[in-house]
Design an enzyme around this catalytic site. Structure first.
Site, PDB file in Angstrom:
ATOM      1  N   GLU A 279       0.871  -1.174   0.000  1.00 47.73           N
ATOM      2  CA  GLU A 279       0.000   0.000   0.000  1.00 47.73           C
ATOM      3  C   GLU A 279       0.906   1.221   0.000  1.00 47.73           C
ATOM      4  OE1 GLU A 279      -3.055   0.214   3.042  1.00 47.73           O
ATOM      5  OE2 GLU A 279      -2.847   2.409   3.153  1.00 47.73           O
TER       6      GLU A 279
ATOM      7  N   GLU B 104      -1.938  11.476   3.617  1.00 52.07           N
ATOM      8  CA  GLU B 104      -3.033  11.263   4.551  1.00 52.07           C
ATOM      9  C   GLU B 104      -3.093  12.452   5.502  1.00 52.07           C
ATOM     10  OE1 GLU B 104      -4.165   6.927   5.755  1.00 52.07           O
ATOM     11  OE2 GLU B 104      -1.974   7.059   5.782  1.00 52.07           O
TER      12      GLU B 104
END
Length: 322
Positions: A184, A189
């Protein structure tokens, strides 16, 4: 490199004493050893200097990184012009599933809009399908996926405690196994209770947040939720580097941690696709609760661009003879 075993011919010179009386002095005997082995005596032993490139992931590549990056050309983008999302590029989620992070939103197609040159992912405090919040998520899995290149996402984060926005990537197939084994890549974020900080992270079988071993970093950036910022990923055969507004955030190279990394450290040699979403609550986003006064709140994206260089197709692993 071919995965077929190569036979290495080793010539051993035996003294006359080991030969029959009819043999000539210094007669040669041919001994065959498999690749990765060397002769010792009249047998074969592992070669301590041998490197099996087929087993080493994300390492032993030889190329001019600066040249490759300078030759990147735009191969795919979405500028979010017009009034509708381009469904040839994106799939819109319609689900309450949040990826196992205990998020509280329902991802509804109505929360995805395009106007004034930007994509808007809007989170609302409303009840839908036994959820108290709705929001949006899109991905390019069936529209565009790729291996290696540069990704740029220009975005403005949402406002408020309880938000969790992300621009990230997942593998198109689970070639090395389910999450996190196939990897991933979190380009950006943002959690609303820490509004001056953005995060960039990678997850693999060996390095992931479930075990607290993920690799990445955070960077303080002013006005994340009031101004647009450019988040950049440089994904090359042996490194992943993150930037925000051209400022360095973090670089992951598996060779930093292992002399011959395998897919547990570097599963990033397969196609990945792009994801944009705004979660509400969850293990991280909801760590300090949810402020219901913030809604509606919007994760706004100006563009997503992907660049690649032709040189990437010809890069091969090599072992430095030195």
């Amino acid at each position: 490199m071919s995965k077929l075993k190569k036979l290495v011919t080793v010539t051993l010179v035996l003294s006359l004493a080991l030969l029959t009386s009819c043999a000539k002095p210094e007669e040669q005997i041919i001994v065959e050893c498999l690749e990765g082995f060397i002769q010792e005596g009249i047998g074969c032993i592992p070669d301590p200097d041998y490197i099996d490139l087929d087993a080493c992931h994300g390492s032993y590549y030889t190329y001019d990184e600066e040249e490759v990056l300078n030759n990147m050309e735009l191969v795919w983008s979405d500028e979010f012009d017009g009034t509708e999302l381009n469904l040839d590029n994106w799939k819109v989620s319609d689900t309450s599933y949040g990826g196992g992070n205990n998020e509280l939103q329902y991802y509804h197609p109505d929360n995805i809009t395009v106007s004034d040159g930007t994509l808007k992912i809007t989170a609302l405090n409303e009840t839908y399908s036994n959820r108290d919040y709705t929001s949006g998520k899109i991905d390019s899995k069936y529209g565009f996926s790729f291996t290696y290149g540069v990704v740029e996402v220009k975005a403005k984060a949402p406002t408020g405690v309880g938000t969790w926005a992300a621009a990230w990537m997942m593998p198109t197939t689970s070639h090395y196994g389910g999450w996190p084994d196939s990897g991933e890549i979190d380009i950006m974020e943002y959690v609303g209770y820490d509004p001056l900080k953005m995060h960039s992270t990678i997850h693999t079988d060996l390095y992931n947040h479930k075990s607290g071993s993920q690799k990445g970093s955070a960077k303080n950036v002013d006005n994340l939720d009031t101004e647009f910022h450019v988040y950049r990923l440089e994904w090359l055969p042996e490194s992943i580097t993150f930037y925000v507004d051209d400022e360095y955030v973090y670089k992951f190279s598996p060779g930093q941690f292992q002399s011959c990394p395998n897919d547990r450290q570097w599963p990033f040699d397969r196609d990945f696709y792009l994801i944009l979403n705004l979660a509400i609550g969850g293990d991280w986003g909801g760590a300090q609760g949810i402020d219901d006064s913030i809604f509606p709140t919007i994760f706004e994206i100006d563009y997503v661009r992907v660049y690649q260089a032709a040189e990437l197709e010809d890069i091969e692993q090599t072992v430095d003879p030195s």
